[in-house]
Write a protein that holds these residues in place. Structure first.
Motif, PDB file in Angstrom:
ATOM      1  N   THR A   6      -4.748 -17.476   3.754  1.00 55.79           N
ATOM      2  CA  THR A   6      -3.357 -17.832   3.454  1.00 55.79           C
ATOM      3  C   THR A   6      -2.571 -17.906   4.750  1.00 55.79           C
ATOM      4  O   THR A   6      -2.762 -17.095   5.649  1.00 55.79           O
ATOM      5  CB  THR A   6      -2.727 -16.773   2.530  1.00 55.79           C
ATOM      6  N   PHE A   8       0.821 -17.104   6.176  1.00 54.81           N
ATOM      7  CA  PHE A   8       2.013 -16.319   5.872  1.00 54.81           C
ATOM      8  C   PHE A   8       3.134 -16.761   6.812  1.00 54.81           C
ATOM      9  O   PHE A   8       2.948 -16.781   8.034  1.00 54.81           O
ATOM     10  CB  PHE A   8       1.728 -14.824   6.047  1.00 54.81           C
ATOM     11  N   GLU A  32       2.300 -18.433   1.700  1.00 54.85           N
ATOM     12  CA  GLU A  32       3.237 -17.454   1.150  1.00 54.85           C
ATOM     13  C   GLU A  32       4.313 -17.222   2.195  1.00 54.85           C
ATOM     14  O   GLU A  32       4.001 -17.109   3.387  1.00 54.85           O
ATOM     15  CB  GLU A  32       2.536 -16.136   0.810  1.00 54.85           C
ATOM     16  N   ASP A  33       5.586 -17.179   1.776  1.00 55.83           N
ATOM     17  CA  ASP A  33       6.649 -16.990   2.769  1.00 55.83           C
ATOM     18  C   ASP A  33       7.468 -15.743   2.468  1.00 55.83           C
ATOM     19  O   ASP A  33       7.562 -15.295   1.324  1.00 55.83           O
ATOM     20  CB  ASP A  33       7.546 -18.229   2.860  1.00 55.83           C
ATOM     21  N   PHE A  40       7.508  -8.730   4.609  1.00 54.59           N
ATOM     22  CA  PHE A  40       6.120  -9.063   4.946  1.00 54.59           C
ATOM     23  C   PHE A  40       5.282  -7.805   5.165  1.00 54.59           C
ATOM     24  O   PHE A  40       4.196  -7.655   4.591  1.00 54.59           O
ATOM     25  CB  PHE A  40       6.089  -9.934   6.203  1.00 54.59           C
ATOM     26  N   SER A  43       4.249  -5.708   2.160  1.00 50.35           N
ATOM     27  CA  SER A  43       3.334  -6.348   1.213  1.00 50.35           C
ATOM     28  C   SER A  43       1.891  -6.083   1.627  1.00 50.35           C
ATOM     29  O   SER A  43       1.636  -5.409   2.633  1.00 50.35           O
ATOM     30  CB  SER A  43       3.585  -7.861   1.178  1.00 50.35           C
ATOM     31  N   ASP A  44       0.939  -6.641   0.866  1.00 51.50           N
ATOM     32  CA  ASP A  44      -0.466  -6.477   1.233  1.00 51.50           C
ATOM     33  C   ASP A  44      -0.949  -7.592   2.152  1.00 51.50           C
ATOM     34  O   ASP A  44      -2.121  -7.635   2.524  1.00 51.50           O
ATOM     35  CB  ASP A  44      -1.353  -6.413  -0.018  1.00 51.50           C
ATOM     36  N   ALA A  45      -0.023  -8.492   2.557  1.00 56.05           N
ATOM     37  CA  ALA A  45      -0.403  -9.648   3.372  1.00 56.05           C
ATOM     38  C   ALA A  45      -1.096  -9.292   4.698  1.00 56.05           C
ATOM     39  O   ALA A  45      -2.071  -9.948   5.072  1.00 56.05           O
ATOM     40  CB  ALA A  45       0.818 -10.529   3.635  1.00 56.05           C
ATOM     41  N   ARG A  48      -4.868  -9.165   4.476  1.00 52.63           N
ATOM     42  CA  ARG A  48      -5.582 -10.258   3.817  1.00 52.63           C
ATOM     43  C   ARG A  48      -5.986 -11.338   4.807  1.00 52.63           C
ATOM     44  O   ARG A  48      -5.399 -11.464   5.880  1.00 52.63           O
ATOM     45  CB  ARG A  48      -4.704 -10.848   2.712  1.00 52.63           C
ATOM     46  N   LEU A  52      -0.552 -15.812  10.569  1.00 49.73           N
ATOM     47  CA  LEU A  52       0.878 -15.557  10.438  1.00 49.73           C
ATOM     48  C   LEU A  52       1.673 -16.500  11.318  1.00 49.73           C
ATOM     49  O   LEU A  52       1.406 -16.624  12.518  1.00 49.73           O
ATOM     50  CB  LEU A  52       1.186 -14.106  10.826  1.00 49.73           C
ATOM     51  N   SER A  75      -4.397  -4.756  12.082  1.00 53.35           N
ATOM     52  CA  SER A  75      -4.488  -6.022  11.353  1.00 53.35           C
ATOM     53  C   SER A  75      -5.134  -7.086  12.232  1.00 53.35           C
ATOM     54  O   SER A  75      -4.853  -7.197  13.422  1.00 53.35           O
ATOM     55  CB  SER A  75      -3.101  -6.502  10.917  1.00 53.35           C
ATOM     56  N   LEU A  77      -4.856 -10.348  11.635  1.00 50.15           N
ATOM     57  CA  LEU A  77      -4.195 -11.640  11.429  1.00 50.15           C
ATOM     58  C   LEU A  77      -3.861 -12.317  12.756  1.00 50.15           C
ATOM     59  O   LEU A  77      -3.113 -11.756  13.566  1.00 50.15           O
ATOM     60  CB  LEU A  77      -2.891 -11.456  10.649  1.00 50.15           C
TER      61      LEU A  77
END
Length: 206
Positions: A6, A8, A32-33, A40, A43-45, A48, A52, A75, A77
């Motif tokens: 995803t 973000f 997802e925004d 942000f 959340s669980d973003a 995942r 970003l 993370s 990301l």
């Protein structure tokens, strides 16, 4: 929760978020925004798969601070920073801290798409790295509840949030967390999260 990557998008400007979402979704990306870094990060973003896109200047917390927070919590990301006029020095600072790229407003659509593809490719390579067998063996020793707590940690959730999510006390979460750290032989939370991500641990949705 889907494990599909995803993109973000974190920006306090709703019009910017909407334009980026339309561009990326039209190009086939899952998006997802979030209107603020706090939304942000709560959340669980962060735990995942994906990447970003974050504005470098926002009230309360800058994009660079978001990037540093992600690094500190383990993370994986990849980060692309969004910059306005005069923000290039901040973007360079973000690049030195590990950002994949930066894009300037007003946006060139192809530059954004190229940056996102590059970031997602990097994320895929990171996930594809072979995980040491001993880490997988340690992961297999966790009880189901310890695995639940680990997934909460990977999602970046505080102990109290994990406790609420699992309907147990914060103290019980602390005990499970300590056992997970011990079983995984992790000397720090960032190291634990990195090992879990390398082993393919993805937090479940609520």
């Amino acid at each position: 929760m889907s494990a599909d990557p995803t993109v973000f998008v974190v920006d306090d400007d709703e019009a910017v978020r909407d334009s980026i979402r339309v561009l990326l979704e039209t190009s086939g990306f899952r998006v997802e925004d979030f209107g603020s870094p706090a939304d942000f990060l709560s959340s669980d973003a962060p735990g995942r798969p994906g990447c970003l896109l974050v504005d470098v200047r926002m009230p309360g917390m800058s994009g660079l601070e978001v990037q540093l927070h992600l690094a500190e919590t383990g993370s994986a990301l990849p980060v692309i920073v969004i910059t306005g006029h005069g923000d290039v020095p901040l973007a360079v600072q973000a690049m030195k801290a590990g950002a994949v790229d930066f894009v300037q407003k007003p946006f060139d659509e192809e530059i954004i798409l190229t940056a996102v593809r590059t970031a997602l490719d990097r994320a895929e390579r990171q996930r594809g790295r072979s995980c040491p067998p001993e880490v997988l063996n340690r992961l297999a020793t966790l009880t189901p509840r310890e695995r639940d707590v680990l997934e909460g940690l990977v999602a970046g959730r505080p102990n109290k949030v994990i406790a609420h999510h699992l309907s147990i006390s914060p103290r019980t979460v602390e005990i499970h967390r300590a056992r997970v750290m011990d079983k995984m032989r992790a000397e720090s939370l960032p190291r634990l999260v990195r090992m879990a991500l390398e082993a393919g641990v993805v937090p479940k949705g609520d």
